[in-house]
Motif scaffolding. Structure first.
Motif, PDB file in Angstrom:
ATOM      1  N   SER A  37      -4.851  10.886   3.463  1.00  0.00           N
ATOM      2  CA  SER A  37      -3.469  11.474   3.552  1.00  0.00           C
ATOM      3  C   SER A  37      -2.489  10.472   2.938  1.00  0.00           C
ATOM      4  CB  SER A  37      -3.027  12.077   4.944  1.00  0.00           C
ATOM      5  OG  SER A  37      -3.085  11.146   5.753  1.00  0.00           O
ATOM      6  N   ASN A  38      -1.276  10.554   2.800  1.00  0.00           N
ATOM      7  CA  ASN A  38      -0.203   9.630   2.302  1.00  0.00           C
ATOM      8  C   ASN A  38       1.073  10.507   2.581  1.00  0.00           C
ATOM      9  OD1 ASN A  38       1.027   7.353   1.151  1.00  0.00           O
ATOM     10  ND2 ASN A  38       1.015   8.163  -0.933  1.00  0.00           N
ATOM     11  N   GLU A  39       1.664  10.260   3.954  1.00  0.00           N
ATOM     12  CA  GLU A  39       2.657  11.162   4.357  1.00  0.00           C
ATOM     13  C   GLU A  39       3.916  10.204   4.369  1.00  0.00           C
ATOM     14  OE1 GLU A  39       2.291  14.153   4.223  1.00  0.00           O
ATOM     15  OE2 GLU A  39       0.207  14.390   3.899  1.00  0.00           O
ATOM     16  N   TRP A  40       5.145  10.833   4.477  1.00  0.00           N
ATOM     17  CA  TRP A  40       6.191  10.173   4.487  1.00  0.00           C
ATOM     18  C   TRP A  40       6.402  10.175   6.220  1.00  0.00           C
ATOM     19  CZ3 TRP A  40       9.363   7.628   1.268  1.00  0.00           C
ATOM     20  CH2 TRP A  40       9.216   7.909  -0.006  1.00  0.00           C
ATOM     21  N   TYR A  45       9.530   5.110   4.545  1.00  0.00           N
ATOM     22  CA  TYR A  45       8.013   4.501   4.635  1.00  0.00           C
ATOM     23  C   TYR A  45       7.080   5.473   4.470  1.00  0.00           C
ATOM     24  CZ  TYR A  45      10.354   0.211   6.210  1.00  0.00           C
ATOM     25  OH  TYR A  45      11.059  -0.841   6.513  1.00  0.00           O
ATOM     26  N   LYS A  46       6.040   5.312   3.902  1.00  0.00           N
ATOM     27  CA  LYS A  46       4.964   6.284   3.874  1.00  0.00           C
ATOM     28  C   LYS A  46       3.850   5.510   4.657  1.00  0.00           C
ATOM     29  CE  LYS A  46       4.335   9.238   0.693  1.00  0.00           C
ATOM     30  NZ  LYS A  46       4.024  10.211  -0.219  1.00  0.00           N
ATOM     31  N   HIS A  47       2.558   6.575   5.199  1.00  0.00           N
ATOM     32  CA  HIS A  47       1.682   6.161   5.839  1.00  0.00           C
ATOM     33  C   HIS A  47       0.665   6.858   5.181  1.00  0.00           C
ATOM     34  CE1 HIS A  47      -0.900   6.738   9.927  1.00  0.00           C
ATOM     35  NE2 HIS A  47      -1.250   5.639   9.289  1.00  0.00           N
ATOM     36  N   LEU A  48      -0.359   5.583   4.551  1.00  0.00           N
ATOM     37  CA  LEU A  48      -1.414   5.951   3.910  1.00  0.00           C
ATOM     38  C   LEU A  48      -2.699   5.636   4.488  1.00  0.00           C
ATOM     39  CD1 LEU A  48      -2.745   6.569   0.906  1.00  0.00           C
ATOM     40  CD2 LEU A  48      -2.560   4.064   0.530  1.00  0.00           C
ATOM     41  N   VAL A 101       8.510   2.107   0.454  1.00  0.00           N
ATOM     42  CA  VAL A 101       8.650   2.431  -1.261  1.00  0.00           C
ATOM     43  C   VAL A 101       9.856   2.103  -1.647  1.00  0.00           C
ATOM     44  CG1 VAL A 101       8.539   4.630  -2.746  1.00  0.00           C
ATOM     45  CG2 VAL A 101       7.356   4.767  -0.487  1.00  0.00           C
ATOM     46  N   THR A 106       4.834   0.417  -5.389  1.00  0.00           N
ATOM     47  CA  THR A 106       4.852   1.216  -4.078  1.00  0.00           C
ATOM     48  C   THR A 106       5.251   2.734  -4.521  1.00  0.00           C
ATOM     49  OG1 THR A 106       6.993   0.097  -3.588  1.00  0.00           O
ATOM     50  CG2 THR A 106       5.278  -0.649  -2.242  1.00  0.00           C
ATOM     51  N   ALA A 110       3.064   5.851  -3.690  1.00  0.00           N
ATOM     52  CA  ALA A 110       3.708   7.170  -3.073  1.00  0.00           C
ATOM     53  C   ALA A 110       3.175   8.255  -3.902  1.00  0.00           C
ATOM     54  CB  ALA A 110       5.036   7.116  -3.028  1.00  0.00           C
TER      55      ALA A 110
END
Length: 293
Positions: A37-40, A45-48, A101, A106, A110
């Motif tokens: 997953s790669n969520e805002w 910021y995003k969490h990968l 991001v 980055t 994203a």
């Protein structure tokens, strides 16, 4: 996964208490990781989360990965981007990154979607070295610097060490991982610019009260020159050892290109300078030997 070496021998430790000690060996590999997953997390910021091979799952708090960023609509980043480890879960076979991001690299990250492949070189670098007898540690971070310190909370929980985490941000909406840190057993204290609580004087008073209530045995920081200077002065006054994880542009991340060299004090009690590679002698350094920027 393409192995670069079975084990890469890290250089002599830069900490004054271990100056002549030989650091442990650590594996380095080019890990081809499947994106889970790669969520805002918020507007910036995003969490990968990615599934990672066994070598990557050996990563220790403070180490990082050198990521090959996919292209965005404006093109591809020429160089990899260093990214600190946010979390490693051997049981789930995943590693995680928390990133802002803000640039070509980055922005490319994203764009990753579940099922895509991320090329992550690592784990690389020297991580945190908490004193063996520590019973209470402080994590002090600003913005995305928090991502580098968060694995220390998981480590502390596994060792029965108490954690106080002071999280600084422009606003409450940009504070990240407070719930995660609380679940790891940390006492979380939030200070913000718009709340008028992030000034140096207020943070210093907060840390002094924390130390008075339960002695701090170690401090760590990342992400703010202002907080570095505060913690250097405060830790020196209270006689507490500490470390800082530094952020730096890099070329190879393996110590060969010398693109990430910056000045450091030769020892904590001198102004004589030397030069060290952030990727190889760090990215974690002795708090008092680090020169502010």
């Amino acid at each position: 996964m393409l192995e670069l070496e079975d084990a890469v021998e890290s250089p002599p430790c830069c900490l004054s208490s271990q100056r002549c000690a030989q650091a442990p060996q650590f594996a380095v590999a080019e890990n081809l990781c499947r994106v889970v997953s790669n969520e805002w997390v918020n507007d910036e910021y995003k969490h990968l989360i990615v599934e990672a091979p066994e070598v990557a799952l050996r990563a220790q708090p403070g180490q990082f990965f050198h990521l090959a960023c996919p292209p965005d609509q404006h093109g591809a980043a020429l160089l990899r981007r260093p990214m600190s480890l946010y979390k490693v879960s051997p049981q789930e076979a995943t590693i995680e990154f928390l990133y802002k991001v803000q640039g070509l690299g980055t922005r490319g990250l994203a764009r990753l979607r579940a099922g895509d492949t991320l090329d992550a070189l690592g784990p690389v670098g020297r991580g945190f070295a908490v004193p063996a007898n520590a019973g209470h540690i402080l994590l002090l971070a600003r913005g995305v610097g928090l991502a580098t310190l968060t694995p220390l909370a998981d480590w502390a929980r596994s060792q029965g060490v108490s954690v106080t985490a002071v999280l600084s941000a422009r606003s409450e909406g940009l504070v990240m991982s407070a719930d995660y840190l609380r679940q790891a057993g940390a006492n979380v204290l939030i200070v913000t610019d718009d709340g008028g609580t992030s000034e140096v004087e207020h943070v210093e008073a907060l840390i002094r009260r924390t130390h008075a209530a339960q002695r701090l045995d170690y401090v760590a920081t990342c992400g703010s020159n202002r907080l570095l200077q505060l913690l250097q002065r405060l830790a020196g006054d209270l006689g507490i050892p500490g470390q800082i994880a530094l952020e730096q542009h890099m070329g190879c991340a393996l110590g060969a290109c010398f693109a990430c060299v910056r000045p450091f004090r030769k020892q904590a009690d001198t102004q004589d300078l030397t030069y060290r590679r952030v990727c190889w002698e760090g990215p974690v350094f002795d708090l008092q030997e680090t020169v502010s920027w």
